[in-house]
Design a protein around this motif. Sequence first.
Motif, mmCIF file in Angstrom:
data_model
loop_
_atom_site.group_PDB
_atom_site.id
_atom_site.type_symbol
_atom_site.label_atom_id
_atom_site.label_comp_id
_atom_site.label_asym_id
_atom_site.label_seq_id
_atom_site.Cartn_x
_atom_site.Cartn_y
_atom_site.Cartn_z
ATOM 1 N N UNK A 225 0.865 -1.187 0.000
ATOM 2 C CA UNK A 225 0.000 0.000 0.000
ATOM 3 C C UNK A 225 0.901 1.237 0.000
ATOM 4 N N UNK A 226 0.376 2.335 -0.556
ATOM 5 C CA UNK A 226 1.154 3.573 -0.541
ATOM 6 C C UNK A 226 0.216 4.753 -0.363
ATOM 7 N N UNK A 227 0.745 5.789 0.279
ATOM 8 C CA UNK A 227 -0.032 7.022 0.457
ATOM 9 C C UNK A 227 0.869 8.221 0.297
ATOM 10 N N UNK A 228 0.271 9.324 -0.149
ATOM 11 C CA UNK A 228 0.979 10.594 -0.163
ATOM 12 C C UNK A 228 0.290 11.530 0.817
ATOM 13 N N UNK A 229 1.114 12.139 1.677
ATOM 14 C CA UNK A 229 0.561 12.966 2.735
ATOM 15 C C UNK A 229 1.197 14.347 2.692
ATOM 16 N N UNK A 230 0.345 15.374 2.693
ATOM 17 C CA UNK A 230 0.843 16.756 2.767
ATOM 18 C C UNK A 230 0.879 17.169 4.239
ATOM 19 N N UNK A 231 2.030 17.715 4.673
ATOM 20 C CA UNK A 231 2.110 18.185 6.061
ATOM 21 C C UNK A 231 2.586 19.630 6.081
ATOM 22 N N UNK A 232 2.400 20.257 7.226
ATOM 23 C CA UNK A 232 2.778 21.656 7.361
ATOM 24 C C UNK A 232 3.823 21.804 8.463
ATOM 25 N N UNK A 233 5.084 21.861 8.062
ATOM 26 C CA UNK A 233 6.177 22.018 9.029
ATOM 27 C C UNK A 233 6.924 20.718 9.251
ATOM 28 N N UNK A 234 8.241 20.830 9.448
ATOM 29 C CA UNK A 234 9.072 19.637 9.618
ATOM 30 C C UNK A 234 8.740 18.898 10.909
ATOM 31 N N UNK A 235 8.273 19.618 11.932
ATOM 32 C CA UNK A 235 7.842 18.932 13.156
ATOM 33 C C UNK A 235 6.761 17.909 12.858
ATOM 34 N N UNK A 274 2.889 14.620 -12.624
ATOM 35 C CA UNK A 274 1.554 14.609 -12.023
ATOM 36 C C UNK A 274 1.661 14.961 -10.550
ATOM 37 N N UNK A 275 0.617 15.575 -10.028
ATOM 38 C CA UNK A 275 0.561 15.886 -8.604
ATOM 39 C C UNK A 275 -0.550 15.051 -7.974
ATOM 40 N N UNK A 276 -0.219 13.905 -7.407
ATOM 41 C CA UNK A 276 -1.257 13.022 -6.852
ATOM 42 C C UNK A 276 -2.032 13.656 -5.704
ATOM 43 N N UNK A 277 -1.457 14.650 -5.031
ATOM 44 C CA UNK A 277 -2.209 15.431 -4.038
ATOM 45 C C UNK A 277 -1.938 16.902 -4.315
ATOM 46 N N UNK A 278 -2.754 17.740 -3.714
ATOM 47 C CA UNK A 278 -2.530 19.171 -3.868
ATOM 48 C C UNK A 278 -1.761 19.669 -2.648
ATOM 49 N N UNK A 290 3.954 0.736 2.539
ATOM 50 C CA UNK A 290 3.807 -0.330 3.516
ATOM 51 C C UNK A 290 3.765 -1.657 2.777
ATOM 52 N N UNK A 291 4.528 -2.635 3.255
ATOM 53 C CA UNK A 291 4.410 -3.994 2.729
ATOM 54 C C UNK A 291 3.777 -4.843 3.818
ATOM 55 N N UNK A 292 2.538 -5.247 3.603
ATOM 56 C CA UNK A 292 1.838 -6.015 4.628
ATOM 57 C C UNK A 292 1.715 -7.475 4.250
ATOM 58 N N UNK A 293 0.914 -8.186 5.034
ATOM 59 C CA UNK A 293 0.751 -9.619 4.815
ATOM 60 C C UNK A 293 -0.484 -9.903 3.972
ATOM 61 N N UNK A 323 -4.757 1.885 -7.185
ATOM 62 C CA UNK A 323 -4.402 0.990 -8.283
ATOM 63 C C UNK A 323 -2.883 0.965 -8.433
ATOM 64 N N UNK A 324 -2.412 0.013 -9.216
ATOM 65 C CA UNK A 324 -0.976 -0.045 -9.495
ATOM 66 C C UNK A 324 -0.523 1.212 -10.226
ATOM 67 N N UNK A 325 -1.432 1.758 -11.036
ATOM 68 C CA UNK A 325 -1.110 2.974 -11.776
ATOM 69 C C UNK A 325 -0.952 4.172 -10.830
ATOM 70 N N UNK A 326 -1.811 4.248 -9.797
ATOM 71 C CA UNK A 326 -1.624 5.271 -8.765
ATOM 72 C C UNK A 326 -0.251 5.126 -8.114
ATOM 73 N N UNK A 327 0.061 3.885 -7.779
ATOM 74 C CA UNK A 327 1.331 3.597 -7.109
ATOM 75 C C UNK A 327 2.498 4.083 -7.971
ATOM 76 N N UNK A 328 2.402 3.799 -9.277
ATOM 77 C CA UNK A 328 3.467 4.220 -10.199
ATOM 78 C C UNK A 328 3.553 5.752 -10.248
ATOM 79 N N UNK A 329 2.397 6.427 -10.208
ATOM 80 C CA UNK A 329 2.403 7.902 -10.210
ATOM 81 C C UNK A 329 3.077 8.440 -8.941
ATOM 82 N N UNK A 330 2.767 7.849 -7.811
ATOM 83 C CA UNK A 330 3.365 8.298 -6.551
ATOM 84 C C UNK A 330 4.893 8.213 -6.637
ATOM 85 N N UNK A 331 5.356 7.032 -7.049
ATOM 86 C CA UNK A 331 6.806 6.843 -7.140
ATOM 87 C C UNK A 331 7.403 7.684 -8.267
#
Lengths: 469, 469
Positions: A225-235, A274-278, A290-293, A323-331
């Motif tokens: 599984x993969x996710x893209x997360x936008x955060x505000x600040x290095x903390x 591409x920008x998978x998130x704004x 994440x590589x799960x079982x 999808x696998x295509x989303x995953x490829x876009x993230x990477x």
Amino acid sequence: MMQLQNAGRFIEDLAQELGPKAVLMGPDVPVRNRTDWSFLPQAAPLAVFRPSSTEEVSRILKTCSQAGIPVTPQGGMTGLCGGSRPLDGGVALSMERMTGIEQIDPDGMTMTVLAGTPLEVIQKAADEAGLFFALDLGARGSCAIGGNLSTNAGGNRVIRYGMARDLVLGLEVVLPDGTVLSMLNRMLKNNAGYDLKQLFVGAEGTLGVITRAVLRLHPKPGCVCAAMCVVNGYDKVLELLGTARRTLGPFLSAFEVMWADYWHQATERVPGGKAPVSIGDGTHVVLIEVQGLDDEIDGARFSAWLEQLFEKGVIEDGAVAQTLSDMADFWGTRDAAAEFANPAVIGPHISFDIGLPIRRIEEFVTRSKPALLEQFGCHSVHYGHVGDGNIHIVAWVPGADPQPLSDVSTVVYGIVRELGGTVSAEHGIGLLKKPYLKHTRDDAQVDLMRRIKRSVDPDWIVNATKIFD
Amino acid sequence: MMQLQNAGRFIEDLAQELGPKAVLMGPDVPVRNRTDWSFLPQAAPLAVFRPSSTEEVSRILKTCSQAGIPVTPQGGMTGLCGGSRPLDGGVALSMERMTGIEQIDPDGMTMTVLAGTPLEVIQKAADEAGLFFALDLGARGSCAIGGNLSTNAGGNRVIRYGMARDLVLGLEVVLPDGTVLSMLNRMLKNNAGYDLKQLFVGAEGTLGVITRAVLRLHPKPGCVCAAMCVVNGYDKVLELLGTARRTLGPFLSAFEVMWADYWHQATERVPGGKAPVSIGDGTHVVLIEVQGLDDEIDGARFSAWLEQLFEKGVIEDGAVAQTLSDMADFWGTRDAAAEFANPAVIGPHISFDIGLPIRRIEEFVTRSKPALLEQFGCHSVHYGHVGDGNIHIVAWVPGADPQPLSDVSTVVYGIVRELGGTVSAEHGIGLLKKPYLKHTRDDAQVDLMRRIKRSVDPDWIVNATKIFD
């Protein structure tokens, strides 16, 4: 070093012994054997040897040691620091003909390979055997496992599986005098005397030539599984890393951070980017893998965890790959730096591969970025393996040719030294970073490196001039 | 070596410099500093030094190097091979006063400690910081981390977390000439030249003295589950291992096998011994431990997996620990070998710590067991870390005093050599296994070990006589 004339005679004798396939001389040395991906100019070696067996490697090294001819070992030539660039008047020793998988042991989860085998061939063979070889990096199609081990390659999944060093159980190595060290251990545990293979991993070919390796395989992940997360600040980046480790534990297989400056280049300037998130007002975008079982159980747990983080305000926004295509876009966004050399994006630039204690990474960025801009009109963007304390910097002065490598390096490595970091987290020292080795290693350490080199290679034959003098 | 008289003068001068707490001489050397847990006889060193700082370690080593006095580094004295037994007429250098935790970095997940710190103190400090230090072994309360690193200790969770080598990021080491190598790297990735710390891990104190370490911590597991499974035939052990790896992936934290011969001793002869499952006609009992993220999800998954294995006939019988007390009983059976020295159980015996390719372990057992019985009337039982390719053998000739160590070792290590194994998977070579080092390492490898030793310790001062001559 011998006179060219005598060296030539030794090489001709060897060429005759080994047959025409095993050597190309002078002007016949292919361009690919003359330099690596460091953009250093092509060298003019006397010859490139292409042995087909350990025994031939041994004869070549023995002869060159006796004749005082410097030898540069070569794998896939994808190094970024000049480590496999041969010397003018020396010889190159390419492992390109020593390829192939010799054995897979499913009980021991090991694979025995020849050193010239490309990484991707190994990954596929492991997969076909129902197992997983965890090393992965951009040059997978071209790089050779012998080079991966000689440079202790890192890459995308170090946070979970470690570096190349952690993925090797045994080695066969030929010493500069031709001695073959057969250390093809297949066991996870072996404490019978010094673990000599450790010497050769990460030595960049300066202590001998790796000819075979016993690799450690892992179980194939049940789901990814993969996710893209936008955060505000290095903390918030640090908070996200902490909770990812606690909640995802050993499933966490990548924690990659893109600073906003990198994100804009990667998503707005790279053709097809591409920008998978704004990103909005966010300061960093984090790619979590994440590589799960089991997708049903572990995928659901991953999504629930992300939702919670959003509700708690740790992340501003997030997207989970469906999808696998989303995953490829993230990477693809994470790997977009490979396109930066395109003149339509950034063009000529300087790349860095520094390591820092994780908490100090933002301090590095906030100090180096304005310093480079003010002092040299040099722009810089930042991304990398923050979960491993390793970031890459892409720096460039628009229109400068050549780019001010030395000036920029002095500023970057100066701050790295002050923050207790390393001038190379994964690419190695080679030729390019030699002037900066002492920013990370003190005199006593470099002196011990030299003593080790001298005891293993008293004539200073293999990959002389690399790492230190 | 110097004459005793001169050595005495050097030591007295040093004692004066360092103060009375830092040295005990001659007959005042405590029994604990005279030998380790190898049962080798007590040595008669001239003195034991107990420095309180790296600077004092440096002064001691420098002085001893100049005077030619051999120095044996000492940690918790729990080694099993004589590695920390001092030389008659030499000095011991004990790290017992250099203890304590100096720093914990929650972002980097590192802990900096002094080398004399006991393992259990480190485990507890990590736990209190909400993290986990993964190294664990029976002597946890007494052994020191410096010794764990010098011997590259293994223990109970290697299958998941690796050995001591995999749990250290940085070291401070004092070389025999007194040079302090400050390599307190805190980053997961650092490829700036040779990774010199690898030299000292597993060198059994023959290359220098570890004074500080930066340890790698892991996230604390969210839950722990354990099961005991009875199987019939080694093929079923292998099948169980394969499916455990595939299904439990990185959660699998122990895969320990007890052969029936061991099981009967542990559950029927050891006072208070318990049999958590009934072995019946089974040939092996496997203890499987899993560290998951969440008891509800991962505990249920573990139980369901075991039920499936029972239905499929892979396991004959099984029990899942329901309470912490169950868990303690499971591990108690596994660790019962610690009681075997009791004359009511086995009494005097010989222990082995061999490594083998996993598929060949049963072949070893079926060859060595009858050979020992026929040749010497020697009984033997078997257990160990099969998931790591490492088993222990307890062998004894009833009533023999002394036990025929050399005869039995010759047979055991002879078969180990034929099967491509190692004479030491985790305990090291020390003094006891020196005669058998070449069963696992060939002449070229031992020669290179000697070259490395000579380049780092030209006067052959630190832990001389250990591993090789």
